[in-house]
Design a protein around this motif. Sequence first.
Motif, PDB file in Angstrom:
ATOM      1  N   LYS A 120      41.081  43.876  34.556  1.00  0.00           N
ATOM      2  CA  LYS A 120      40.888  42.536  35.141  1.00  0.00           C
ATOM      3  C   LYS A 120      42.166  42.039  35.798  1.00  0.00           C
ATOM      4  O   LYS A 120      42.117  41.396  36.841  1.00  0.00           O
ATOM      5  CB  LYS A 120      40.417  41.555  34.051  1.00  0.00           C
ATOM      6  CG  LYS A 120      39.022  41.845  33.527  1.00  0.00           C
ATOM      7  CD  LYS A 120      38.645  40.889  32.431  1.00  0.00           C
ATOM      8  CE  LYS A 120      37.286  41.250  31.869  1.00  0.00           C
ATOM      9  NZ  LYS A 120      36.897  40.363  30.769  1.00  0.00           N
ATOM     10  N   ILE A 146      42.098  43.779  28.815  1.00  0.00           N
ATOM     11  CA  ILE A 146      41.886  43.088  30.091  1.00  0.00           C
ATOM     12  C   ILE A 146      42.751  43.670  31.221  1.00  0.00           C
ATOM     13  O   ILE A 146      42.872  43.062  32.285  1.00  0.00           O
ATOM     14  CB  ILE A 146      42.118  41.567  29.951  1.00  0.00           C
ATOM     15  CG1 ILE A 146      43.560  41.260  29.533  1.00  0.00           C
ATOM     16  CG2 ILE A 146      41.104  40.953  28.994  1.00  0.00           C
ATOM     17  CD1 ILE A 146      43.928  39.787  29.614  1.00  0.00           C
ATOM     18  N   LYS A 160      40.294  34.743  19.331  1.00  0.00           N
ATOM     19  CA  LYS A 160      39.946  35.647  20.409  1.00  0.00           C
ATOM     20  C   LYS A 160      41.210  36.318  20.942  1.00  0.00           C
ATOM     21  O   LYS A 160      42.097  35.658  21.464  1.00  0.00           O
ATOM     22  CB  LYS A 160      39.237  34.874  21.536  1.00  0.00           C
ATOM     23  CG  LYS A 160      38.571  35.777  22.548  1.00  0.00           C
ATOM     24  CD  LYS A 160      37.668  34.989  23.462  1.00  0.00           C
ATOM     25  CE  LYS A 160      37.030  35.923  24.486  1.00  0.00           C
ATOM     26  NZ  LYS A 160      36.273  35.205  25.482  1.00  0.00           N
ATOM     27  N   ILE A 167      43.679  34.736  33.546  1.00  0.00           N
ATOM     28  CA  ILE A 167      42.534  35.385  32.898  1.00  0.00           C
ATOM     29  C   ILE A 167      42.379  34.874  31.467  1.00  0.00           C
ATOM     30  O   ILE A 167      41.265  34.609  31.009  1.00  0.00           O
ATOM     31  CB  ILE A 167      42.681  36.915  32.934  1.00  0.00           C
ATOM     32  CG1 ILE A 167      42.556  37.408  34.385  1.00  0.00           C
ATOM     33  CG2 ILE A 167      41.655  37.604  32.038  1.00  0.00           C
ATOM     34  CD1 ILE A 167      42.989  38.838  34.607  1.00  0.00           C
ATOM     35  N   GLN A 194      40.795  31.437  31.700  1.00  0.00           N
ATOM     36  CA  GLN A 194      39.406  31.508  32.150  1.00  0.00           C
ATOM     37  C   GLN A 194      38.480  32.025  31.054  1.00  0.00           C
ATOM     38  O   GLN A 194      37.356  31.556  30.912  1.00  0.00           O
ATOM     39  CB  GLN A 194      39.271  32.424  33.366  1.00  0.00           C
ATOM     40  CG  GLN A 194      39.828  31.858  34.641  1.00  0.00           C
ATOM     41  CD  GLN A 194      39.819  32.888  35.775  1.00  0.00           C
ATOM     42  OE1 GLN A 194      39.550  34.063  35.558  1.00  0.00           O
ATOM     43  NE2 GLN A 194      40.141  32.428  36.973  1.00  0.00           N
ATOM     44  N   GLU A 195      38.959  32.996  30.280  1.00  0.00           N
ATOM     45  CA  GLU A 195      38.099  33.638  29.282  1.00  0.00           C
ATOM     46  C   GLU A 195      38.400  33.166  27.866  1.00  0.00           C
ATOM     47  O   GLU A 195      37.910  33.757  26.895  1.00  0.00           O
ATOM     48  CB  GLU A 195      38.223  35.155  29.411  1.00  0.00           C
ATOM     49  CG  GLU A 195      37.781  35.623  30.797  1.00  0.00           C
ATOM     50  CD  GLU A 195      37.696  37.124  30.920  1.00  0.00           C
ATOM     51  OE1 GLU A 195      37.677  37.825  29.887  1.00  0.00           O
ATOM     52  OE2 GLU A 195      37.625  37.598  32.063  1.00  0.00           O
ATOM     53  N   ASN A 196      39.177  32.106  27.754  1.00  0.00           N
ATOM     54  CA  ASN A 196      39.475  31.467  26.468  1.00  0.00           C
ATOM     55  C   ASN A 196      40.081  32.403  25.428  1.00  0.00           C
ATOM     56  O   ASN A 196      39.710  32.370  24.248  1.00  0.00           O
ATOM     57  CB  ASN A 196      38.228  30.787  25.891  1.00  0.00           C
ATOM     58  CG  ASN A 196      37.777  29.634  26.743  1.00  0.00           C
ATOM     59  OD1 ASN A 196      38.606  28.848  27.210  1.00  0.00           O
ATOM     60  ND2 ASN A 196      36.480  29.544  26.983  1.00  0.00           N
ATOM     61  N   TYR A 197      41.029  33.242  25.839  1.00  0.00           N
ATOM     62  CA  TYR A 197      41.740  34.074  24.870  1.00  0.00           C
ATOM     63  C   TYR A 197      42.825  33.234  24.223  1.00  0.00           C
ATOM     64  O   TYR A 197      43.531  32.481  24.888  1.00  0.00           O
ATOM     65  CB  TYR A 197      42.369  35.299  25.547  1.00  0.00           C
ATOM     66  CG  TYR A 197      41.354  36.344  25.904  1.00  0.00           C
ATOM     67  CD1 TYR A 197      40.752  37.119  24.922  1.00  0.00           C
ATOM     68  CD2 TYR A 197      40.994  36.574  27.233  1.00  0.00           C
ATOM     69  CE1 TYR A 197      39.809  38.080  25.240  1.00  0.00           C
ATOM     70  CE2 TYR A 197      40.054  37.534  27.564  1.00  0.00           C
ATOM     71  CZ  TYR A 197      39.466  38.286  26.557  1.00  0.00           C
ATOM     72  OH  TYR A 197      38.539  39.231  26.880  1.00  0.00           O
ATOM     73  N   GLU A 206      36.486  46.477  25.211  1.00  0.00           N
ATOM     74  CA  GLU A 206      36.137  45.251  25.922  1.00  0.00           C
ATOM     75  C   GLU A 206      37.205  44.162  25.775  1.00  0.00           C
ATOM     76  O   GLU A 206      37.190  43.171  26.503  1.00  0.00           O
ATOM     77  CB  GLU A 206      34.758  44.719  25.500  1.00  0.00           C
ATOM     78  CG  GLU A 206      34.610  44.420  24.034  1.00  0.00           C
ATOM     79  CD  GLU A 206      34.093  45.597  23.202  1.00  0.00           C
ATOM     80  OE1 GLU A 206      33.712  45.351  22.050  1.00  0.00           O
ATOM     81  OE2 GLU A 206      34.069  46.735  23.686  1.00  0.00           O
ATOM     82  N   GLN A 207      38.130  44.339  24.869  1.00  0.00           N
ATOM     83  CA  GLN A 207      39.207  43.363  24.710  1.00  0.00           C
ATOM     84  C   GLN A 207      40.453  43.753  25.500  1.00  0.00           C
ATOM     85  O   GLN A 207      41.426  43.021  25.513  1.00  0.00           O
ATOM     86  CB  GLN A 207      39.543  43.185  23.234  1.00  0.00           C
ATOM     87  CG  GLN A 207      38.445  42.432  22.492  1.00  0.00           C
ATOM     88  CD  GLN A 207      38.769  42.284  21.031  1.00  0.00           C
ATOM     89  OE1 GLN A 207      38.842  43.263  20.305  1.00  0.00           O
ATOM     90  NE2 GLN A 207      38.975  41.048  20.624  1.00  0.00           N
ATOM     91  N   ALA A 255      43.132  39.582  23.158  1.00  0.00           N
ATOM     92  CA  ALA A 255      43.020  40.529  24.260  1.00  0.00           C
ATOM     93  C   ALA A 255      44.311  41.331  24.303  1.00  0.00           C
ATOM     94  O   ALA A 255      45.333  40.921  23.750  1.00  0.00           O
ATOM     95  CB  ALA A 255      42.810  39.806  25.585  1.00  0.00           C
TER      96      ALA A 255
END
Length: 155
Positions: free
Chosen positions: A146, A143, A12, A119, A122-125, A140-141, A14
Amino acid sequence: MLLGTSTAYAEKLAVVDMGAVFEQIPQREQVTKQLKSEFGDRMAQVQKLQDELKGLLEKQQRDAQLMTDAQKTDLVRKMESLKADYQLKGKALDEDLRRRQGEEQNKLLIKVQKAINSIAKQENYDVVLQRGAVIYVKPEQDISSKVVDALSKGQ
């Protein structure tokens, strides 16, 4: 093609556009205001010297034919003295301002890094990259917004 080799890659990803983050975070405006209040008097003093020098230069150009040699010499000496003072104070101001901006930029960078780390957890990147290092990424990747939101909320 190599068969049997293992390819390690993050599951994953970001990206963060650091430039956009620094442009949008509210702390940037606070730093600007702080530096203006901290250096405002010195900036005004340097500006005053610049205006005085400009006024003397205009006087020299305007009144040169009406002035005696002694008046011309006095005016030139005064202009040279003002110019030296202006250059000295202007250079010192630039150096001090640049140093303080660097200090404040580093403080902001630490806050941005903490927000990114939070972040990402929290979002498991698995990996967060700088936007400039990536040719393409799905929106969407990214951040960045955010991160700005987290910093706007004081996190």
